[in-house]
Design a protein around this motif. Structure first.
Motif, mmCIF file in Angstrom:
data_model
loop_
_atom_site.group_PDB
_atom_site.id
_atom_site.type_symbol
_atom_site.label_atom_id
_atom_site.label_comp_id
_atom_site.label_asym_id
_atom_site.label_seq_id
_atom_site.Cartn_x
_atom_site.Cartn_y
_atom_site.Cartn_z
ATOM 1 N N TYR A 125 1.121 -3.144 -1.571
ATOM 2 C CA TYR A 125 1.255 -2.028 -0.636
ATOM 3 C C TYR A 125 0.166 -0.998 -0.887
ATOM 4 O O TYR A 125 -0.455 -0.487 0.035
ATOM 5 C CB TYR A 125 2.635 -1.401 -0.820
ATOM 6 C CG TYR A 125 2.999 -0.372 0.208
ATOM 7 C CD1 TYR A 125 3.644 -0.757 1.379
ATOM 8 C CD2 TYR A 125 2.736 0.974 0.020
ATOM 9 C CE1 TYR A 125 3.990 0.170 2.327
ATOM 10 C CE2 TYR A 125 3.079 1.913 0.967
ATOM 11 C CZ TYR A 125 3.712 1.510 2.121
ATOM 12 O OH TYR A 125 4.056 2.437 3.065
ATOM 13 N N GLU B 213 -0.567 11.648 11.466
ATOM 14 C CA GLU B 213 -1.069 11.689 10.099
ATOM 15 C C GLU B 213 -2.286 12.603 9.993
ATOM 16 O O GLU B 213 -2.666 13.011 8.904
ATOM 17 C CB GLU B 213 -1.463 10.294 9.620
ATOM 18 C CG GLU B 213 -0.338 9.300 9.595
ATOM 19 C CD GLU B 213 0.752 9.673 8.606
ATOM 20 O OE1 GLU B 213 0.412 10.091 7.489
ATOM 21 O OE2 GLU B 213 1.934 9.553 8.971
ATOM 22 N N LYS C 189 5.854 1.894 -5.389
ATOM 23 C CA LYS C 189 4.908 2.309 -4.340
ATOM 24 C C LYS C 189 4.505 3.758 -4.461
ATOM 25 O O LYS C 189 3.334 4.094 -4.499
ATOM 26 C CB LYS C 189 5.576 2.161 -2.967
ATOM 27 C CG LYS C 189 5.610 0.795 -2.395
ATOM 28 C CD LYS C 189 6.287 0.896 -1.038
ATOM 29 C CE LYS C 189 6.879 -0.437 -0.648
ATOM 30 N NZ LYS C 189 7.718 -0.341 0.525
ATOM 31 N N THR D 27 -5.934 4.130 4.910
ATOM 32 C CA THR D 27 -6.047 5.583 4.960
ATOM 33 C C THR D 27 -7.442 6.074 4.612
ATOM 34 O O THR D 27 -7.751 7.230 4.848
ATOM 35 C CB THR D 27 -5.047 6.270 4.008
ATOM 36 O OG1 THR D 27 -5.202 5.673 2.724
ATOM 37 C CG2 THR D 27 -3.638 6.113 4.484
ATOM 38 N N ARG E 182 1.246 -1.324 10.212
ATOM 39 C CA ARG E 182 0.079 -0.610 9.682
ATOM 40 C C ARG E 182 0.300 0.895 9.755
ATOM 41 O O ARG E 182 -0.065 1.639 8.869
ATOM 42 C CB ARG E 182 -1.165 -0.988 10.478
ATOM 43 C CG ARG E 182 -1.757 -2.315 10.069
ATOM 44 C CD ARG E 182 -3.167 -2.424 10.553
ATOM 45 N NE ARG E 182 -3.252 -2.635 11.973
ATOM 46 C CZ ARG E 182 -3.207 -3.828 12.556
ATOM 47 N NH1 ARG E 182 -3.085 -4.900 11.826
ATOM 48 N NH2 ARG E 182 -3.297 -3.955 13.851
ATOM 49 N N ILE F 253 2.333 1.893 6.922
ATOM 50 C CA ILE F 253 1.621 1.847 5.643
ATOM 51 C C ILE F 253 0.713 3.061 5.502
ATOM 52 O O ILE F 253 0.494 3.566 4.415
ATOM 53 C CB ILE F 253 0.800 0.542 5.533
ATOM 54 C CG1 ILE F 253 1.741 -0.650 5.481
ATOM 55 C CG2 ILE F 253 -0.068 0.553 4.290
ATOM 56 C CD1 ILE F 253 1.049 -1.980 5.440
ATOM 57 N N ARG F 254 0.220 3.546 6.623
ATOM 58 C CA ARG F 254 -0.666 4.712 6.568
ATOM 59 C C ARG F 254 0.052 5.951 6.092
ATOM 60 O O ARG F 254 -0.550 6.875 5.596
ATOM 61 C CB ARG F 254 -1.239 4.990 7.961
ATOM 62 C CG ARG F 254 -2.397 4.109 8.303
ATOM 63 C CD ARG F 254 -3.216 4.719 9.408
ATOM 64 N NE ARG F 254 -4.385 3.933 9.675
ATOM 65 C CZ ARG F 254 -4.461 3.029 10.640
ATOM 66 N NH1 ARG F 254 -3.411 2.807 11.392
ATOM 67 N NH2 ARG F 254 -5.558 2.351 10.832
ATOM 68 N N LYS F 255 1.353 5.969 6.296
ATOM 69 C CA LYS F 255 2.114 7.163 5.943
ATOM 70 C C LYS F 255 2.009 7.433 4.455
ATOM 71 O O LYS F 255 2.136 6.544 3.634
ATOM 72 C CB LYS F 255 3.581 6.968 6.317
ATOM 73 C CG LYS F 255 3.861 7.543 7.659
ATOM 74 C CD LYS F 255 5.300 7.432 8.022
ATOM 75 C CE LYS F 255 5.406 7.491 9.531
ATOM 76 N NZ LYS F 255 6.502 6.718 10.040
ATOM 77 N N VAL F 256 1.795 8.680 4.153
ATOM 78 C CA VAL F 256 1.746 9.081 2.753
ATOM 79 C C VAL F 256 3.175 9.330 2.304
ATOM 80 O O VAL F 256 3.926 9.984 3.002
ATOM 81 C CB VAL F 256 0.930 10.369 2.614
ATOM 82 C CG1 VAL F 256 0.902 10.811 1.174
ATOM 83 C CG2 VAL F 256 -0.460 10.150 3.156
ATOM 84 N N GLN G 103 -3.122 -2.049 0.632
ATOM 85 C CA GLN G 103 -3.161 -1.882 2.087
ATOM 86 C C GLN G 103 -3.240 -0.414 2.471
ATOM 87 O O GLN G 103 -3.948 -0.035 3.395
ATOM 88 C CB GLN G 103 -1.900 -2.485 2.708
ATOM 89 C CG GLN G 103 -1.733 -3.925 2.346
ATOM 90 C CD GLN G 103 -1.197 -4.706 3.517
ATOM 91 O OE1 GLN G 103 -1.546 -4.431 4.657
ATOM 92 N NE2 GLN G 103 -0.357 -5.670 3.249
ATOM 93 N N HIS G 104 -2.468 0.389 1.744
ATOM 94 C CA HIS G 104 -2.476 1.822 2.035
ATOM 95 C C HIS G 104 -3.875 2.401 1.829
ATOM 96 O O HIS G 104 -4.361 3.166 2.660
ATOM 97 C CB HIS G 104 -1.470 2.520 1.124
ATOM 98 C CG HIS G 104 -1.429 4.010 1.300
ATOM 99 N ND1 HIS G 104 -0.729 4.612 2.302
ATOM 100 C CD2 HIS G 104 -2.023 5.011 0.613
ATOM 101 C CE1 HIS G 104 -0.878 5.919 2.225
ATOM 102 N NE2 HIS G 104 -1.666 6.192 1.212
ATOM 103 N N ILE H 88 0.735 5.168 -5.289
ATOM 104 C CA ILE H 88 -0.042 5.867 -4.262
ATOM 105 C C ILE H 88 -0.336 7.298 -4.700
ATOM 106 O O ILE H 88 -1.469 7.767 -4.606
ATOM 107 C CB ILE H 88 0.695 5.844 -2.918
ATOM 108 C CG1 ILE H 88 0.710 4.420 -2.396
ATOM 109 C CG2 ILE H 88 0.034 6.768 -1.916
ATOM 110 C CD1 ILE H 88 1.453 4.240 -1.117
#
Lengths: 587, 405
Positions: free
Chosen positions: A432, B206, A570, A440, A324, A327-330, A435-436, A574
């Motif tokens: 993806y 983040e 992806k 976020t 997770r 996945i949060r990473k931009v 989830q992102h 995003i």
């Protein structure tokens, strides 16, 4: 001398063109078998017509081959030849003498100043690197017979690969070098290869050979220090690598099941390909790590592989957290290329609430607001002291109010095309994205898919990651594209749920081919989309260039925006959605 | 709350115990070490950090100095201009090393400093004086922040102050209050933080990347896996144990003795840390790591240096060795690097040694491209440049598209 004169003429004219085209980040074919650019070059084996060279505009030659820090420093000259061996030392010498001839022609004075001329030349000799299939080195070193060996797989197996650190005003040398190398090739009894065409593209991400550097704890360590390393770190990273590809722990488990010795749990390559795209690379990597082995009955997990499987099951909790987190990473860079048409005109509603962490002194403007009593009293005491008040009093200037925060909640419904064409990477990218967005943002996310002849709510509007990921794991692309049903299903879901500023994002790489009401699939989709504005649903559509005309009609009919990208991956997805959300908040 | 000595130790939280010790040792010697515990909810991050209060050593300060002035090096606005004799006259007192917390209702005034209301409202002699906030009061001690990711999200102003305080060692703090002159002071405070990256609003890096980089080390808590450990934890926390500890007078004394022992050990380490230094070759090694792997923040290798020496100190070794550095690497780099680079750095260190690298080519299986397809890639031979006319020399993608084979 005559040939020398025309040589210089050609060289200058080539130099002019080069500084024009290379300055625009383009590459050119010089003559018939030379490709010049400041980027990396690659073959295009996927194309049916051979003999094309791709110029990878996102790979600077200096960065790619020489690890330079700055871009656009290195001119990359490839002279292609038909199979055969070329000695780099011969090439180096020929270039050296050709450069000398060129400089002397340019400036005849140099003839008489040996040391100046030599210094000048050796300066260039240190700036130019040559690789052929027999070895590589700087001209300077090659000239002295110092040769570094060529390793298989490197640039240079079918061409003479030259990297020259040249400024714009030195581009004339490119012609001299290219012409000389061609001569050497012909003299060596080989033929030049004709580069049929060049094209500009981006390098797709190289699949990472993680087997090379991940060391599993149950692999025998030989290094002295190995025992002090945290072995779990490596296993974790391996699982994260797999998660990047497969999506989540559950999907990794499912994939590993495909290699269990229990035949009933195994699923074929077709199924795997549909769901996760090309998995060959990962199978190979795991084989190299000794986790999967080939047997007469097909590939199965080794003992170590089973240990890994057990590890995954046992540490699900931690691993899922780590996934997770990833996945949060931009995605970095943000160099998404897209075309946008139209704009959604729906109004947004704000949510406002009091920010008890922040108090503001409004000065003389207003009396109204949420009074922060303690702050006001403190301020009154302070100001009273400064004013020299005899008694405690609260003046208007002392009043403090609590600040306000406002934000625009945007509940997102992803409408995913799950037809056959979306299988593999595209499906993974869309999952993806879902989830992102959930991880976020503060808003709810829903996913609806359409395939074959109907649509399906994969996950209703939710803030729960497990609900979402369980739903996503059930998506198996295949079949037709019933876009109209999908849109109606999403519309229905949005109507039924209490949502704020609903945003419907449709991701598709095709055009509808299964109708809902009539026999005209495209018409039905247009009609379905036309219902969206009345429900105050913002509509954006992410599609690919090839369907531009129809998609434009569709987004117009839904009063929405259309984004066209070259690839549904992806990063692109995003970046687009973030861009759109930013746009909504700015309004 | 459980006393420090009674906390259960297992593989997953060992690193945090070590970091806590290292940070106390370092802080005692005047060099802050900022640590951050991340992990799943309920794994005991906060418990361990709060319990460390039990074993903190004492420090000497000028009597009554709210800024905790070191008698040898006074820094606060009241004492910094005094002569040595004047300070001796003021006297010295021993206080426990400060351990303060920044909570989520904190305001800039309470954290940095604000006007002293008591003095201001003094009926007889009202006076505008500065009341230092939590940070200056924790000088030479520790500040603990629970759920730091949420604080960074909801209170950006406080985060900005922290950035300043943690940016250098010792840090810098500026207190501004209307009606009072601006005060700059240096603060040597170790910030300890805990957070769960999986909960709103997400991992610290983040939310505020700079703040995450300010932490020298991040410790990832593991869950206990052994049943014995879990059973012990349950036992410690059972109502039965709690009641009995409260009633009997013996037990608490036992813990205090144990804590006293811990403190003595800490003091011994602190003395040794004061003298310790890193061998030059390790320093070069860290520098190489920085260059080779394109690390961004120099704080990373500074933390490596500090961490390696501290770790060797608390392991009772005379000198830091490469193993100390390697042990610290994941803690130092995990929040600073993406996972790929991290794993490369970690695995890089052992590759070099001995036979393995010599024989490694044996195992290498280069991806041999398919030769048949290779050789057929170019079908036609090309004419050399010298045979071409000038206008044929340069071709672009577009001009080639029009040519038919």
């Amino acid at each position: 001398m005559d040939s020398g004169q025309s040589n210089i003429g050609n060289a200058t004219s080539v130099a002019n063109y080069l500084s024009l085209y290379l300055g625009q980040d383009q590459g050119v074919r010089l003559g018939e078998s030379v490709v010049v650019s400041r980027k990396a070059h690659a073959r295009m084996p996927a194309k049916k017509i051979k003999g094309q060279i791709e110029i990878l505009i996102n790979c600077d030659a200096g960065k790619t081959y020489l690890d330079c820090m700055d871009i656009d420093q290195i001119v990359h000259i490839d002279v292609y030849h038909l199979p055969g061996e070329i000695d780099p030392r011969v090439v180096a010498r020929a270039i050296f003498w050709a450069m000398e001839e060129y400089f002397v022609n340019e400036d005849p004075q140099l003839q008489y100043a040996d040391d100046v001329r030599f210094e000048f030349l050796s300066g260039y000799a240190e700036k130019i690197q040559i690789t052929t299939n027999l070895g590589k080195g700087l001209i300077y070193d090659l000239f002295q017979n110092e040769l570094k060996p060529y390793t298989v797989g490197e640039e240079g197996h079918d061409h003479v690969h030259i990297l020259a650190r040249l400024n714009r005003d030195e581009y004339a040398l490119v012609y001299i070098i290219a012409a000389t190398v061609e001569e050497v090739i012909l003299k060596s009894g080989l033929q030049l290869a004709r580069v049929r065409n060049i094209s500009h593209g981006k390098q797709k991400k190289m699949e990472d050979d993680f087997a090379k550097y991940i060391k599993l704890p149950w692999k025998k360590f030989k290094g002295q220090t190995a025992s002090f390393m945290s072995p779990e770190e490596n296993v974790n990273q391996l699982v994260l690598k797999l998660a990047e590809k497969f999506g989540g722990i559950e999907e990794i488990e499912e994939w590993m099941q495909c290699y269990s010795s229990n035949i009933f749990k195994r699923k074929g390559a077709e199924y795997q390909k549909k769901k996760w795209g090309d998995v060959d690379h990962y199978v190979k990597q795991l084989e190299e790590l000794d986790l999967i082995q080939k047997t007469p009955l097909g590939r199965i997990l080794t003992k170590k592989g089973l240990v890994l499987q057990e590890y995954v099951i046992k540490h699900k909790c931690e691993l899922e957290t780590e996934i997770r987190r990833n996945i949060r990473k931009v995605p970095g860079g943000g160099s998404t290329r897209f075309r946008k048409f139209g704009k959604s005109k729906q109004k947004t509603t704000h949510v406002e609430f009091v920010d008890y962490n922040k108090t503001i002194n409004k000065g003389d403007t207003t009396w109204t607001g949420n009074l922060a009593v303690s702050q006001t009293v403190i301020q009154a005491v302070k100001n009273g002291f400064l004013r020299g008040d005899e008694h405690f009093s609260i003046k208007k200037e002392d009043l403090h109010f609590y600040g306000k925060k406002s934000y625009i909640p945007i509940d997102i419904c992803l409408l995913m095309d799950a037809s056959g064409s979306m299988a593999g990477e595209k499906r993974q990218a869309a999952c993806y994205l879902a989830q992102h967005l959930l991880l976020t943002g503060k808003e709810r996310v829903a996913v609806v898919t359409f395939q074959e002849h109907s649509a399906r709510v994969v996950s209703p509007f939710t803030r729960s990651q497990s609900v979402l990921s369980k739903g996503l794991a059930t998506i198996n692309p295949g079949g037709l594209t019933p876009m109209a049903s999908g849109i109606m299903m999403a519309l229905d879901l949005i109507k039924k749920s209490r949502v704020h500023n609903p945003l419907l994002i449709m991701i598709t790489d095709g055009i509808p081919n299964a109708p809902l009401w009539t026999l005209d699939a495209k018409g039905d989709a247009l009609a379905a989309v036309a219902n969206l504005p009345a429900q105050k649903i913002r509509f954006i559509c992410i599609g690919v260039e090839s369907n531009a005309i129809y998609m434009e009609k569709l987004s117009k009919s839904g009063e929405g925006a259309l984004y066209l990208v070259d690839d549904l991956n992806k990063e692109n997805l995003i970046n687009l959605v973030r861009y759109e959300k930013k746009g909504i908040i700015k309004e | 709350m459980l006393p420090y000595a009674k906390l259960e130790r297992y593989e997953g939280n060992e690193a945090l115990f070590e970091l806590v010790m290292m940070s106390i040792v370092s802080t005692y010697d005047g060099e802050p070490l900022h640590i951050h515990a991340e992990g799943l909810r309920g794994t005991g991050k906060t418990t361990i950090m709060r319990a460390a209060r039990d074993i903190l050593p004492t420090i000497k300060r000028i009597t009554g100095c709210i800024y905790n002035c070191d008698p040898a090096d006074p820094h606060c606005p009241h004492h910094r201009n005094l002569s040595a004799q004047e300070i001796v006259d003021l006297g010295v007192e021993e206080i426990p090393m400060p351990f303060l917390e920044i909570s989520h209702s904190a305001k800039v005034g309470t954290v940095a400093g604000s006007i002293d209301l008591a003095k201001l409202t003094d009926g007889r002699n009202p006076e505008a004086r500065l009341l230092p906030g939590i940070i200056p009061q924790a000088h030479r001690g520790i500040i603990f922040i629970d759920e730091i990711n949420r604080l960074a999200d909801t209170a950006p102003e406080i985060t900005d102050i922290l950035l300043d305080v943690m940016g250098t060692k010792p840090g810098h703090l500026q207190i501004e209050e209307a009606g009072l002159p601006v005060v700059h002071i240096k603060v040597a405070v170790s910030v300890w933080a805990a957070s769960n990256p999986d909960e709103e609003p997400g991992p610290l890096e983040e939310i505020r990347r700079q703040l995450s980089d300010r932490f020298d080390m991040v410790c990832y808590m593991g869950r206990p896996t052994s049943e014995v450990v879990l059973a012990n934890i349950l036992k410690e926390n059972s109502h039965n144990t709690k009641i009995h500890t409260n009633n009997s007078s013996n037990n608490p004394g036992d813990y205090e003795k144990q804590h006293e022992r811990y403190t003595q050990i800490l003091l011994r380490w602190a003395e040794r840390y004061n003298q310790a230094d890193l061998p030059d070759f390790l320093r070069n090694y860290m520098a190489r790591l920085y260059v080779k792997h394109n690390l961004e923040s120099i704080r990373a290798i500074e933390a490596m240096q500090q961490g390696a020496v501290l770790y060797s100190t608390i392991k009772d070794r005379d000198q830091a060795s490469i193993n100390d550095v390697i042990h610290m690497l994941p803690l130092i780099l995990k929040h600073r690097l993406d996972s790929d680079t991290l794993i490369r750095v970690i695995n890089d260190v052992d590759v070099k040694s001995g036979k393995e690298s010599m024989f490694s080519f044996v195992n290498k299986k280069p991806n041999k491209p398919d030769i048949a397809e290779e050789t057929e890639y170019f079908k036609n031979s090309g004419r050399p440049l010298k045979e071409l006319k000038r206008q044929e020399l340069i071709n672009t993608e577009k001009s080639l598209d029009f040519q038919v084979d």
